[in-house]
Design a protein around this motif. Structure first.
Motif, mmCIF file in Angstrom:
data_model
loop_
_atom_site.group_PDB
_atom_site.id
_atom_site.type_symbol
_atom_site.label_atom_id
_atom_site.label_comp_id
_atom_site.label_asym_id
_atom_site.label_seq_id
_atom_site.Cartn_x
_atom_site.Cartn_y
_atom_site.Cartn_z
ATOM 1 N N MET A 187 61.295 0.461 -13.178
ATOM 2 C CA MET A 187 62.743 0.308 -13.039
ATOM 3 C C MET A 187 63.346 1.622 -12.547
ATOM 4 O O MET A 187 62.982 2.693 -13.016
ATOM 5 N N PHE A 188 64.272 1.510 -11.579
ATOM 6 C CA PHE A 188 64.959 2.689 -11.056
ATOM 7 C C PHE A 188 66.437 2.560 -11.383
ATOM 8 O O PHE A 188 67.120 1.684 -10.852
ATOM 9 N N TRP A 189 66.916 3.413 -12.266
ATOM 10 C CA TRP A 189 68.296 3.417 -12.721
ATOM 11 C C TRP A 189 69.045 4.594 -12.109
ATOM 12 O O TRP A 189 68.464 5.636 -11.844
ATOM 13 N N MET A 190 70.348 4.428 -11.952
ATOM 14 C CA MET A 190 71.194 5.513 -11.466
ATOM 15 C C MET A 190 72.495 5.501 -12.251
ATOM 16 O O MET A 190 73.035 4.428 -12.563
ATOM 17 N N GLY A 191 72.997 6.699 -12.540
ATOM 18 C CA GLY A 191 74.301 6.805 -13.169
ATOM 19 C C GLY A 191 75.355 6.136 -12.293
ATOM 20 O O GLY A 191 75.328 6.277 -11.065
ATOM 21 N N ARG A 192 76.267 5.392 -12.910
ATOM 22 C CA ARG A 192 77.262 4.611 -12.160
ATOM 23 C C ARG A 192 78.101 5.497 -11.229
ATOM 24 O O ARG A 192 78.369 5.135 -10.090
ATOM 25 N N GLU A 193 78.515 6.674 -11.676
ATOM 26 C CA GLU A 193 79.323 7.555 -10.822
ATOM 27 C C GLU A 193 78.533 7.987 -9.592
ATOM 28 O O GLU A 193 79.080 8.035 -8.487
ATOM 29 N N GLN A 194 77.252 8.312 -9.772
ATOM 30 C CA GLN A 194 76.415 8.689 -8.634
ATOM 31 C C GLN A 194 76.230 7.503 -7.693
ATOM 32 O O GLN A 194 76.269 7.650 -6.481
ATOM 33 N N PHE A 195 76.040 6.316 -8.270
ATOM 34 C CA PHE A 195 75.902 5.113 -7.451
ATOM 35 C C PHE A 195 77.138 4.908 -6.572
ATOM 36 O O PHE A 195 77.024 4.550 -5.393
ATOM 37 N N GLU A 196 78.314 5.118 -7.120
ATOM 38 C CA GLU A 196 79.542 4.943 -6.341
ATOM 39 C C GLU A 196 79.578 5.900 -5.152
ATOM 40 O O GLU A 196 80.055 5.545 -4.085
ATOM 41 N N ARG A 197 79.048 7.101 -5.316
ATOM 42 C CA ARG A 197 78.998 8.066 -4.208
ATOM 43 C C ARG A 197 77.954 7.679 -3.168
ATOM 44 O O ARG A 197 78.114 7.952 -1.992
ATOM 45 N N TRP A 198 76.838 7.097 -3.624
ATOM 46 C CA TRP A 198 75.690 6.837 -2.750
ATOM 47 C C TRP A 198 75.542 5.364 -2.370
ATOM 48 O O TRP A 198 74.564 4.990 -1.758
ATOM 49 N N ARG A 199 76.486 4.533 -2.697
ATOM 50 C CA ARG A 199 76.318 3.089 -2.498
ATOM 51 C C ARG A 199 76.114 2.693 -1.042
ATOM 52 O O ARG A 199 75.637 1.610 -0.754
ATOM 53 N N HIS A 200 76.441 3.545 -0.098
ATOM 54 C CA HIS A 200 76.273 3.233 1.324
ATOM 55 C C HIS A 200 75.099 3.991 1.935
ATOM 56 O O HIS A 200 75.077 4.249 3.136
ATOM 57 N N THR A 201 74.121 4.339 1.093
ATOM 58 C CA THR A 201 72.951 5.065 1.587
ATOM 59 C C THR A 201 71.657 4.321 1.251
ATOM 60 O O THR A 201 71.570 3.610 0.257
ATOM 61 N N HIS A 202 70.678 4.504 2.118
ATOM 62 C CA HIS A 202 69.320 4.013 1.881
ATOM 63 C C HIS A 202 68.585 5.164 1.208
ATOM 64 O O HIS A 202 68.584 6.292 1.707
ATOM 65 N N LEU A 203 67.992 4.907 0.052
ATOM 66 C CA LEU A 203 67.325 5.955 -0.714
ATOM 67 C C LEU A 203 65.818 5.766 -0.695
ATOM 68 O O LEU A 203 65.330 4.646 -0.821
ATOM 69 N N THR A 204 65.104 6.858 -0.553
ATOM 70 C CA THR A 204 63.652 6.861 -0.621
ATOM 71 C C THR A 204 63.228 7.887 -1.659
ATOM 72 O O THR A 204 63.668 9.042 -1.596
ATOM 73 N N VAL A 205 62.407 7.466 -2.613
ATOM 74 C CA VAL A 205 61.847 8.415 -3.578
ATOM 75 C C VAL A 205 60.617 9.034 -2.928
ATOM 76 O O VAL A 205 59.707 8.329 -2.505
ATOM 77 N N ASP A 206 60.618 10.352 -2.841
ATOM 78 C CA ASP A 206 59.500 11.078 -2.248
ATOM 79 C C ASP A 206 58.950 12.046 -3.290
ATOM 80 O O ASP A 206 59.556 12.239 -4.344
ATOM 81 N N ILE A 207 57.815 12.623 -2.977
ATOM 82 C CA ILE A 207 57.212 13.611 -3.869
ATOM 83 C C ILE A 207 56.772 14.788 -3.016
ATOM 84 O O ILE A 207 56.233 14.596 -1.924
#
Length: 111
Positions: free
Chosen positions: A56-76
């Motif tokens: 499961m990948f969770w995000m803080g709601r405030e951060q989600f509101e800032r990033w809601r129009h972005t495609h996210l990739t988890v990298d290492i």
């Protein structure tokens, strides 16, 4: 790395907060170790080869509101990450790479 962490620890989860420093990186925890609530958004259930439970990948709601129009990739990447994230002892850290959604992607996600 996810398969290695899963083999050593069991079911996993990510949380991405909007804080500074370590809070700006996705943190990997044992599933349920980080308590989520109404101030968090479940973004995805990641299917990973050879791991039976989704991550499961969770995000803080405030951060989600800032990033809601972005495609996210988890990298290492090599380096030292957050002290509480499970990959820290491995000499690597998770990070987020992002790009703005195309108009077509945005339209599908915001129906």
């Amino acid at each position: 790395m996810m398969r290695k962490l899963y083999a050593a620890n069991g079911p996993l989860m990510f949380h991405q907060s909007g804080g500074c420093c370590d809070g700006s990186s996705p943190m990997c925890y044992l599933a349920g170790e980080f308590r989520t609530g109404a101030s968090d958004v479940l973004l995805a259930q990641l299917a990973i080869v050879d791991i039976t439970e989704p991550v499961m990948f969770w995000m803080g709601r405030e951060q989600f509101e800032r990033w809601r129009h972005t495609h996210l990739t988890v990298d290492i990447v090599p380096g030292r990450g957050g002290g509480f994230s499970l990959e820290a002892p491995e000499g690597v850290r998770f990070l987020i790479r992002s790009r703005l959604l195309t108009d077509a992607e945005d339209a599908v996600l915001n129906r």
